[in-house]
Design an enzyme around this catalytic site. Structure first.
Site, PDB file in Angstrom:
ATOM      1  N   GLY A  72       0.902  -1.374  -0.098  1.00 44.40           N
ATOM      2  CA  GLY A  72       0.068   0.053   0.047  1.00 44.40           C
ATOM      3  C   GLY A  72       0.684   1.267  -0.094  1.00 44.40           C
ATOM      4  O   GLY A  72       0.486   2.354  -0.693  1.00 44.40           O
ATOM      5  N   SER A  73       1.876   1.294   0.910  1.00 42.72           N
ATOM      6  CA  SER A  73       2.563   2.346   0.717  1.00 42.72           C
ATOM      7  C   SER A  73       3.511   2.579  -0.726  1.00 42.72           C
ATOM      8  O   SER A  73       3.416   3.898  -0.930  1.00 42.72           O
ATOM      9  CB  SER A  73       3.962   2.297   1.822  1.00 42.72           C
ATOM     10  OG  SER A  73       3.626   2.167   3.069  1.00 42.72           O
ATOM     11  N   ASN A 152      -7.253   4.839   9.432  1.00 43.07           N
ATOM     12  CA  ASN A 152      -6.384   3.379   9.893  1.00 43.07           C
ATOM     13  C   ASN A 152      -6.345   3.620  11.594  1.00 43.07           C
ATOM     14  O   ASN A 152      -6.398   2.797  12.182  1.00 43.07           O
ATOM     15  CB  ASN A 152      -5.063   3.396   9.606  1.00 43.07           C
ATOM     16  CG  ASN A 152      -4.228   4.555   9.782  1.00 43.07           C
ATOM     17  OD1 ASN A 152      -4.555   5.702   9.091  1.00 43.07           O
ATOM     18  ND2 ASN A 152      -2.937   4.342  10.361  1.00 43.07           N
ATOM     19  N   SER A 200      -3.865  -2.964  -0.178  1.00 41.69           N
ATOM     20  CA  SER A 200      -2.844  -3.789   0.174  1.00 41.69           C
ATOM     21  C   SER A 200      -3.423  -5.220   0.629  1.00 41.69           C
ATOM     22  O   SER A 200      -4.484  -5.390   1.175  1.00 41.69           O
ATOM     23  CB  SER A 200      -2.203  -3.418   1.586  1.00 41.69           C
ATOM     24  OG  SER A 200      -1.077  -3.930   1.954  1.00 41.69           O
ATOM     25  N   THR A 238      10.654  -8.308 -11.551  1.00 46.45           N
ATOM     26  CA  THR A 238      10.015  -9.541 -11.787  1.00 46.45           C
ATOM     27  C   THR A 238       8.771  -9.712 -10.859  1.00 46.45           C
ATOM     28  O   THR A 238       8.895  -9.359  -9.683  1.00 46.45           O
ATOM     29  CB  THR A 238      10.872 -10.730 -11.529  1.00 46.45           C
ATOM     30  OG1 THR A 238      11.878 -10.646 -12.262  1.00 46.45           O
ATOM     31  CG2 THR A 238      10.238 -12.117 -11.500  1.00 46.45           C
ATOM     32  N   CYS A 327       2.750   1.791  11.642  1.00 41.01           N
ATOM     33  CA  CYS A 327       3.861   2.450  11.117  1.00 41.01           C
ATOM     34  C   CYS A 327       4.428   3.275  12.124  1.00 41.01           C
ATOM     35  O   CYS A 327       5.750   3.969  11.664  1.00 41.01           O
ATOM     36  CB  CYS A 327       3.405   2.892   9.812  1.00 41.01           C
ATOM     37  SG  CYS A 327       2.542   1.835   8.560  1.00 41.01           S
TER      38      CYS A 327
END
Length: 400
Positions: A72-73, A152, A200, A238, A327
């Site tokens: 998500g970040s 959040n 996310s 990749t 976080c």
């Protein structure tokens, strides 16, 4: 309780067995590089396409508008930096709110150091932006508005459709961080006039290290990661095939179970709020009540105590909780979200976030209601602030 009581689903979720089962072959059997042309690589390419379709279906988007990221970040960074830099000929002004995730706030701060101007909208006491403030903040040079769907920390669900309408009417791009919202509330990028959206995997019972950026077709954006031609020349590297497969399965399961799970978690949330508020004086629910709050989110402040001590004592009782965003859990600063809704520093420090999810039971909620008040009282008994208050020499912020 005989097992840990996990009350931190806003920080991360476990990976559901059905998700893991679908991922495993892409570690051991179908491990080919999707960019190669032999058969096992064709299988990995098909798996990515299937996951892209699953995500697109969940958002009411076109599969070609879905880009897989490292989380998500990264998706937030890419949307904000990429759109701002690609469209700087139109202007250099961005609008966001003061309660965004740091993945958004720090990205905006970075752009401020590189020639952009950012308006940080105030929020009200429940964490909502004011639509009239947004309208007033838009300038001829505004290129992007980025407002999170659901907070959040305090669970506030913003009026995303109305924000999207304002942006569309003013020909301004609109990005939303929907990391906390996906799987809990309906998200329709077309109906909500969303130009870019971040999500996310590990918030919806998928693996960590995988996310998505939805980008409306035709929007100019600069690449964030350069190198190969993966993700239609937009995001080099990749592909994390197993992670992509897991996210696709997780979002499909989330959509299938959303209505029932929303009702179940809303019941548990409201029971927990009622139980704690009834048992602890000088406490406050942070954020709104009712349908404008995420189903599994409870955030409360308790006067005369310090949040970190509550977490340590809860852990000793087998309860996993937090005081805010995972976080910033190592920071000694009070939550920027709680300060933005008007709490003073000393009260913001005494806050507790309890977030529930798929494995949360009513028995666990009852245990938390039984355990938390005793811990609060024990800490208050050791607090000189509380002692001063009950002896008539101090003051309180909340009503009893």
């Amino acid at each position: 309780m005989n097992k840990p009581v996990y009350m931190d689903y806003a920080a991360t979720t476990f990976t559901k067995p059905e998700v893991l089962e679908e991922m495993i072959p892409y570690f051991t059997e179908f491990y080919g590089n999707p960019s190669s042309i032999y058969s096992i690589s064709r299988e990995t390419k098909k798996a990515i396409d299937k996951a892209r379709m699953r995500v697109a279906t969940a958002l009411n988007a076109d599969p070609q508008e879905i880009y897989f990221t490292g989380g998500g970040s990264e998706a937030d960074n890419w949307a904000i930096k990429g759109i701002a830099l690609a469209n700087k000929n139109k202007g250099n002004h961005i609008i966001t709110s003061k309660i965004e995730h740091h993945a958004v706030l720090h990205t905006c701060e970075y752009l401020e150091k590189n020639g952009f101007e950012v308006t940080y909208l105030d929020v009200d006491a429940e964490g909502f932006i004011r639509l009239e403030d947004l309208k007033a903040a838009i300038r001829p040079t505004t290129v992007l508005v980025t407002i999170m769907t659901a907070n959040n920390e305090i669970g506030t669900i913003q009026p995303i459709k109305e924000i999207g309408e304002i942006c569309k009417a003013n020909k301004v791009f609109f990005h939303t961080d929907a990391v906390q919202a996906i799987g809990h509330i309906e998200m329709d990028v077309k109906d909500m006039n969303i130009d870019a959206l971040s999500l996310s995997g590990h918030k919806i019972y998928g693996p960590k290290g995988i996310g998505v950026l939805y980008l409306r077709r035709g929007i100019k954006i600069h690449n964030l990661v350069h190198g190969g031609a993966q993700e239609r020349n937009r995001r080099a590297g990749t592909e994390n095939v197993a992670g992509i497969v897991g996210l696709g399965k997780a979002i499909e399961l989330a959509m299938e179970n959303m209505a029932d799970e929303k009702a179940r978690l809303t019941y548990l949330r409201d029971k927990l709020i009622k139980g704690l508020r009834g048992a602890v004086d000088y406490s406050k629910l942070n954020g709104p009540a009712g349908d404008r709050r995420l189903p599994g989110n409870v955030n409360m402040s308790f006067e005369f105590i310090e949040g970190e001590s509550v977490l340590l004592m809860l852990d000793a009782k087998g309860i996993c909780a937090s005081s805010g965003s995972a976080c910033t859990s190592g920071s000694l600063d009070p939550s920027h979200v709680l300060l933005a809704i008007g709490l003073p520093h000393e009260v913001a420090h005494g806050s507790l976030r309890l977030s529930m999810g798929a494995s949360t039971t009513e028995e666990e909620v009852d245990y938390v209601i039984e355990t938390v008040p005793a811990i609060i009282q024990r800490l208050r008994d050791m607090s000189p602030l509380y002692d001063s208050f009950i002896n008539g020499k101090g003051k309180n912020f909340f009503d009893k």
